[in-house]
Design an enzyme around this catalytic site. Structure first.
Site, short mmCIF file in Angstrom:
data_model
loop_
_atom_site.label_atom_id
_atom_site.label_comp_id
_atom_site.label_asym_id
_atom_site.label_seq_id
_atom_site.Cartn_x
_atom_site.Cartn_y
_atom_site.Cartn_z
N GLN A 194 0.82 -1.20 0.00
CA GLN A 194 0.00 0.00 0.00
C GLN A 194 0.86 1.26 0.00
O GLN A 194 2.04 1.22 0.31
CB GLN A 194 -0.95 0.00 1.20
CG GLN A 194 -0.27 -0.29 2.53
CD GLN A 194 -1.20 -0.90 3.56
OE1 GLN A 194 -2.41 -0.90 3.42
NE2 GLN A 194 -0.63 -1.41 4.63
N GLU A 232 -0.76 0.76 13.38
CA GLU A 232 -0.28 2.00 13.98
C GLU A 232 -0.09 1.89 15.49
O GLU A 232 0.57 2.73 16.10
CB GLU A 232 -1.22 3.16 13.66
CG GLU A 232 -2.54 3.13 14.38
CD GLU A 232 -3.39 4.36 14.08
OE1 GLU A 232 -3.34 5.28 14.89
OE2 GLU A 232 -4.08 4.37 13.06
N ASP A 285 -0.55 -7.72 11.53
CA ASP A 285 -0.67 -6.79 10.42
C ASP A 285 0.15 -7.32 9.25
O ASP A 285 1.25 -7.86 9.44
CB ASP A 285 -0.17 -5.40 10.84
CG ASP A 285 -0.66 -4.31 9.89
OD1 ASP A 285 -1.55 -3.54 10.28
OD2 ASP A 285 -0.13 -4.23 8.76
N ASP A 311 -0.76 -12.20 6.97
CA ASP A 311 -2.16 -12.01 6.62
C ASP A 311 -3.02 -12.48 7.78
O ASP A 311 -2.82 -13.59 8.29
CB ASP A 311 -2.48 -12.80 5.34
CG ASP A 311 -3.95 -12.79 4.99
OD1 ASP A 311 -4.44 -11.77 4.51
OD2 ASP A 311 -4.61 -13.83 5.25
N ALA A 312 -3.98 -11.68 8.21
CA ALA A 312 -4.76 -12.00 9.40
C ALA A 312 -5.55 -13.30 9.23
O ALA A 312 -5.68 -14.08 10.17
CB ALA A 312 -5.71 -10.85 9.73
N ASP A 364 -9.41 -4.16 13.04
CA ASP A 364 -8.95 -2.78 12.85
C ASP A 364 -8.28 -2.72 11.48
O ASP A 364 -7.09 -2.45 11.35
CB ASP A 364 -7.98 -2.38 13.96
CG ASP A 364 -7.57 -0.92 13.87
OD1 ASP A 364 -8.26 -0.15 13.18
OD2 ASP A 364 -6.56 -0.55 14.49
#
Length: 338
Positions: A59, A114, A134, A165-166, A183
């Protein structure tokens, strides 16, 4: 995500037109962030500076120093959180789910790079273990370096940080959790997260990893009178297909320029009233919340008539082949005022 661009007072091609004027004959630079919320609606505010811009494997990322909202994290052209009001989002995401669980000890965060979600979780004295998973290590490292408000959380021995990957991580693990938190980034077409909002994911990956009385909660996108039909209503309806008890709630977040939504789900009923929630906060949470208390949650979960009616009649179920997406992207750019 839009690139940083420069302008001399004429349209810069990103929809911004400056009003040129001079101060003592010198040029004055003005720096702006603009996010396209709908096709004919853009949200724009002034910046002090662009602290960082770059791209990871997954990203695009920017850190902006904004005039109205302090430091702001932008991923894939969508503002994720801003220094001045992120507490509204993160308190709303974390505390209702933990307070409705009788004894939340183990938590799994999907996303949360974050660190703010972990920070709020680790304020609970019942919590023994937080797994934060994350997919983007570069974003996590970036946030560790720049978001000092979460430094303590990242150093807490109860936090286990996993880069994966979750979905794959939840499927790989054998243990179950008292609370699982989504989240995640907004479901953007072509983005990495939209499959983690689907019925199959909730049914076959999330629910089997919840303990008895376990609670799942996810951020669910814009929830305003007009914007809630993007994804909020169908995420709510999708979770109703999987869990017995589902509660949708929302709050205004100034930097998002909208009401924002969350959806909480469980096979155990949500029975706490405002006074009972306040009591649990005093018993369990270190420090005082800035936004959320019992009355605030009662208000947040009392949706407007228009939104309630829409959620009650929503029929769309979120699947891989029938997904809905958040609209828009953002651009940071500089404008030279002559």
């Amino acid at each position: 995500m839009g690139d940083i661009s420069f302008s001399n007072g004429i349209s810069n091609g990103n929809g911004f037109h400056g009003n040129g004027h001079s101060v003592g004959g010198a040029q004055r630079k003005s720096c702006w962030y603009e996010e396209e919320i709908e096709e004919n609606l853009r949200w724009c505010f002034a910046l002090n500076s662009i602290l960082h811009t770059g791209a990871t494997q997954f990203q695009d990322i920017q850190l902006l120093d904004t005039k109205p909202f302090g430091k702001a994290l932008v991923i894939d052209g969508k503002l994720q959180s801003a220094e001045i009001d992120e507490f509204i989002y993160h308190e709303s995401l974390v505390h209702p789910a933990l307070l409705h669980n009788p004894n939340p000890k183990s938590i799994f965060i999907m996303g949360g790079g974050e660190g703010s979600t972990a920070r709020e979780l680790l304020r609970h004295n019942t919590v023994e273990k937080v797994v934060m998973c994350d997919i983007d290590e570069e974003v996590v490292d970036f946030c560790k370096s720049y978001l000092v408000v979460n430094s303590e959380a990242f150093c807490d021995p109860r936090l286990e940080l996993i880069i994966n990957d979750a979905r794959a991580e939840l499927e790989r693990r054998e243990e179950c959790y008292d609370v699982i938190i989504g989240d995640l980034a907004d479901p953007i077409e072509g983005g990495p997260c939209y499959q983690l909002y689907t019925k199959s994911f909730y049914e076959f990956t999330v629910k089997p990893r919840l303990n008895q009385d376990g609670v799942f909660v996810t951020q669910a996108g814009p929830a305003g009178v007009f914007s809630h039909t993007e994804v909020f209503s169908c995420i709510y309806n999708t979770l109703r297909q999987v869990f017995k008890y589902v509660v949708a709630y929302s709050a205004h977040i100034p930097s998002y320029a909208d009401i924002w939504g969350w959806v909480m789900a469980s096979d155990s009923p949500f029975l706490l009233n405002a006074d009972e929630m306040d009591l649990r906060m005093k018993q369990r949470i270190k420090g005082e919340n800035r936004f959320l208390d019992g009355k605030t949650f009662t208000s947040a979960s009392t949706l407007s008539k228009a939104v309630r009616k829409s959620l009650d009649t929503e029929t769309h179920v979120y699947t891989e082949g029938n997904a809905r997406f958040i609209y828009g992207h953002g651009t940071a750019y500089k404008h030279n005022k002559a």
